[in-house]
Scaffold this motif. Sequence first.
Motif, PDB file in Angstrom:
ATOM      1  N   MET A 253       0.826  -1.202   0.000  1.00  0.00           N
ATOM      2  CA  MET A 253       0.000   0.000   0.000  1.00  0.00           C
ATOM      3  C   MET A 253       0.863   1.255   0.000  1.00  0.00           C
ATOM      4  SD  MET A 253      -2.943   1.259   0.044  1.00  0.00           S
ATOM      5  CE  MET A 253      -3.711   2.808   0.382  1.00  0.00           C
ATOM      6  N   ARG A 254       1.965   1.178   0.727  1.00  0.00           N
ATOM      7  CA  ARG A 254       2.817   2.349   0.830  1.00  0.00           C
ATOM      8  C   ARG A 254       3.423   2.757  -0.510  1.00  0.00           C
ATOM      9  NH1 ARG A 254       7.133   3.239   5.699  1.00  0.00           N
ATOM     10  NH2 ARG A 254       7.441   5.412   5.177  1.00  0.00           N
ATOM     11  N   SER A 255       3.694   1.802  -1.361  1.00  0.00           N
ATOM     12  CA  SER A 255       4.280   2.122  -2.663  1.00  0.00           C
ATOM     13  C   SER A 255       3.267   2.777  -3.602  1.00  0.00           C
ATOM     14  CB  SER A 255       4.854   0.868  -3.307  1.00  0.00           C
ATOM     15  OG  SER A 255       3.824  -0.055  -3.545  1.00  0.00           O
ATOM     16  N   LEU A 256       1.986   2.649  -3.287  1.00  0.00           N
ATOM     17  CA  LEU A 256       0.955   3.271  -4.117  1.00  0.00           C
ATOM     18  C   LEU A 256       0.690   4.728  -3.754  1.00  0.00           C
ATOM     19  CD1 LEU A 256      -1.740   0.479  -4.452  1.00  0.00           C
ATOM     20  CD2 LEU A 256      -0.145   1.266  -6.173  1.00  0.00           C
ATOM     21  N   LEU A 257       1.158   5.168  -2.602  1.00  0.00           N
ATOM     22  CA  LEU A 257       0.862   6.524  -2.155  1.00  0.00           C
ATOM     23  C   LEU A 257       1.327   7.618  -3.117  1.00  0.00           C
ATOM     24  CD1 LEU A 257       1.287   6.335   1.699  1.00  0.00           C
ATOM     25  CD2 LEU A 257      -0.805   6.555   0.376  1.00  0.00           C
ATOM     26  N   PRO A 258       2.539   7.561  -3.657  1.00  0.00           N
ATOM     27  CA  PRO A 258       2.925   8.605  -4.621  1.00  0.00           C
ATOM     28  C   PRO A 258       2.029   8.609  -5.856  1.00  0.00           C
ATOM     29  CG  PRO A 258       4.856   7.433  -3.864  1.00  0.00           C
ATOM     30  CD  PRO A 258       3.672   6.702  -3.330  1.00  0.00           C
ATOM     31  N   TRP A 259       1.685   7.433  -6.341  1.00  0.00           N
ATOM     32  CA  TRP A 259       0.804   7.346  -7.514  1.00  0.00           C
ATOM     33  C   TRP A 259      -0.558   7.956  -7.217  1.00  0.00           C
ATOM     34  CZ3 TRP A 259       2.311   5.743 -12.270  1.00  0.00           C
ATOM     35  CH2 TRP A 259       3.513   5.075 -12.361  1.00  0.00           C
ATOM     36  N   LEU A 260      -1.110   7.609  -6.058  1.00  0.00           N
ATOM     37  CA  LEU A 260      -2.424   8.133  -5.692  1.00  0.00           C
ATOM     38  C   LEU A 260      -2.377   9.637  -5.445  1.00  0.00           C
ATOM     39  CD1 LEU A 260      -3.669   5.286  -3.330  1.00  0.00           C
ATOM     40  CD2 LEU A 260      -4.368   5.754  -5.698  1.00  0.00           C
ATOM     41  N   ALA A 261      -1.282  10.114  -4.879  1.00  0.00           N
ATOM     42  CA  ALA A 261      -1.149  11.556  -4.629  1.00  0.00           C
ATOM     43  C   ALA A 261      -1.096  12.329  -5.941  1.00  0.00           C
ATOM     44  CB  ALA A 261       0.095  11.824  -3.798  1.00  0.00           C
ATOM     45  N   VAL A 262      -0.332  11.831  -6.897  1.00  0.00           N
ATOM     46  CA  VAL A 262      -0.249  12.505  -8.194  1.00  0.00           C
ATOM     47  C   VAL A 262      -1.589  12.433  -8.915  1.00  0.00           C
ATOM     48  CG1 VAL A 262       0.845  12.428 -10.469  1.00  0.00           C
ATOM     49  CG2 VAL A 262       2.231  12.218  -8.423  1.00  0.00           C
ATOM     50  N   LEU A 263      -2.243  11.302  -8.841  1.00  0.00           N
ATOM     51  CA  LEU A 263      -3.556  11.176  -9.466  1.00  0.00           C
ATOM     52  C   LEU A 263      -4.551  12.147  -8.847  1.00  0.00           C
ATOM     53  CD1 LEU A 263      -5.438   9.703 -11.417  1.00  0.00           C
ATOM     54  CD2 LEU A 263      -5.851   8.034  -9.608  1.00  0.00           C
ATOM     55  N   ALA A 264      -4.563  12.253  -7.532  1.00  0.00           N
ATOM     56  CA  ALA A 264      -5.462  13.187  -6.853  1.00  0.00           C
ATOM     57  C   ALA A 264      -5.137  14.630  -7.237  1.00  0.00           C
ATOM     58  CB  ALA A 264      -5.357  13.009  -5.346  1.00  0.00           C
ATOM     59  N   LEU A 265      -3.864  14.959  -7.334  1.00  0.00           N
ATOM     60  CA  LEU A 265      -3.467  16.309  -7.721  1.00  0.00           C
ATOM     61  C   LEU A 265      -3.913  16.631  -9.142  1.00  0.00           C
ATOM     62  CD1 LEU A 265      -1.921  18.914  -7.079  1.00  0.00           C
ATOM     63  CD2 LEU A 265       0.130  17.781  -7.952  1.00  0.00           C
ATOM     64  N   VAL A 266      -3.751  15.695 -10.051  1.00  0.00           N
ATOM     65  CA  VAL A 266      -4.158  15.911 -11.441  1.00  0.00           C
ATOM     66  C   VAL A 266      -5.672  16.077 -11.538  1.00  0.00           C
ATOM     67  CG1 VAL A 266      -4.287  14.802 -13.711  1.00  0.00           C
ATOM     68  CG2 VAL A 266      -2.137  14.822 -12.454  1.00  0.00           C
ATOM     69  N   VAL A 267      -6.413  15.250 -10.819  1.00  0.00           N
ATOM     70  CA  VAL A 267      -7.875  15.369 -10.831  1.00  0.00           C
ATOM     71  C   VAL A 267      -8.304  16.709 -10.234  1.00  0.00           C
ATOM     72  CG1 VAL A 267      -9.996  14.419  -9.845  1.00  0.00           C
ATOM     73  CG2 VAL A 267      -8.303  12.901 -10.858  1.00  0.00           C
ATOM     74  N   LEU A 268      -7.671  17.096  -9.142  1.00  0.00           N
ATOM     75  CA  LEU A 268      -7.999  18.376  -8.508  1.00  0.00           C
ATOM     76  C   LEU A 268      -7.705  19.547  -9.438  1.00  0.00           C
ATOM     77  CD1 LEU A 268      -8.832  19.915  -5.919  1.00  0.00           C
ATOM     78  CD2 LEU A 268      -6.397  19.973  -5.361  1.00  0.00           C
ATOM     79  N   LEU A 269      -6.546  19.543 -10.057  1.00  0.00           N
ATOM     80  CA  LEU A 269      -6.207  20.630 -10.984  1.00  0.00           C
ATOM     81  C   LEU A 269      -7.148  20.655 -12.174  1.00  0.00           C
ATOM     82  CD1 LEU A 269      -2.320  20.405 -10.949  1.00  0.00           C
ATOM     83  CD2 LEU A 269      -3.729  22.215  -9.962  1.00  0.00           C
ATOM     84  N   SER A 270      -7.542  19.506 -12.641  1.00  0.00           N
ATOM     85  CA  SER A 270      -8.471  19.440 -13.760  1.00  0.00           C
ATOM     86  C   SER A 270      -9.834  20.000 -13.361  1.00  0.00           C
ATOM     87  CB  SER A 270      -8.597  17.995 -14.232  1.00  0.00           C
ATOM     88  OG  SER A 270      -9.419  17.915 -15.359  1.00  0.00           O
ATOM     89  N   GLU A 271     -10.291  19.666 -12.161  1.00  0.00           N
ATOM     90  CA  GLU A 271     -11.581  20.178 -11.690  1.00  0.00           C
ATOM     91  C   GLU A 271     -11.547  21.688 -11.455  1.00  0.00           C
ATOM     92  OE1 GLU A 271     -14.595  18.711 -11.293  1.00  0.00           O
ATOM     93  OE2 GLU A 271     -13.679  17.023 -12.325  1.00  0.00           O
ATOM     94  N   LEU A 272     -10.380  22.216 -11.117  1.00  0.00           N
ATOM     95  CA  LEU A 272     -10.237  23.653 -10.897  1.00  0.00           C
ATOM     96  C   LEU A 272      -9.980  24.409 -12.200  1.00  0.00           C
ATOM     97  CD1 LEU A 272      -8.095  23.646  -7.635  1.00  0.00           C
ATOM     98  CD2 LEU A 272     -10.519  24.224  -7.868  1.00  0.00           C
TER      99      LEU A 272
END
Length: 50
Positions: A1-20
């Motif tokens: 699970m810990r190795s997925l955190l950077p991937w999930l963080a970048v994905l969340a950031l991209v989705v957030l920027l896209s929504e904004l």
Amino acid sequence: MRSLLPWLAVLALVVLLSELRMRPLAVAVSLAWLAWCVWTWIRPTRRPPR
């Protein structure tokens, strides 16, 4: 699970920027992340001197 955190963080950031409505920045973050991943996968491994 810990190795997925950077991937999930970048994905969340991209989705957030896209929504904004900051899609060019979201694209830049995505491409930078992709370049980083490719670089870490293909860079030559350090070999001990002979």
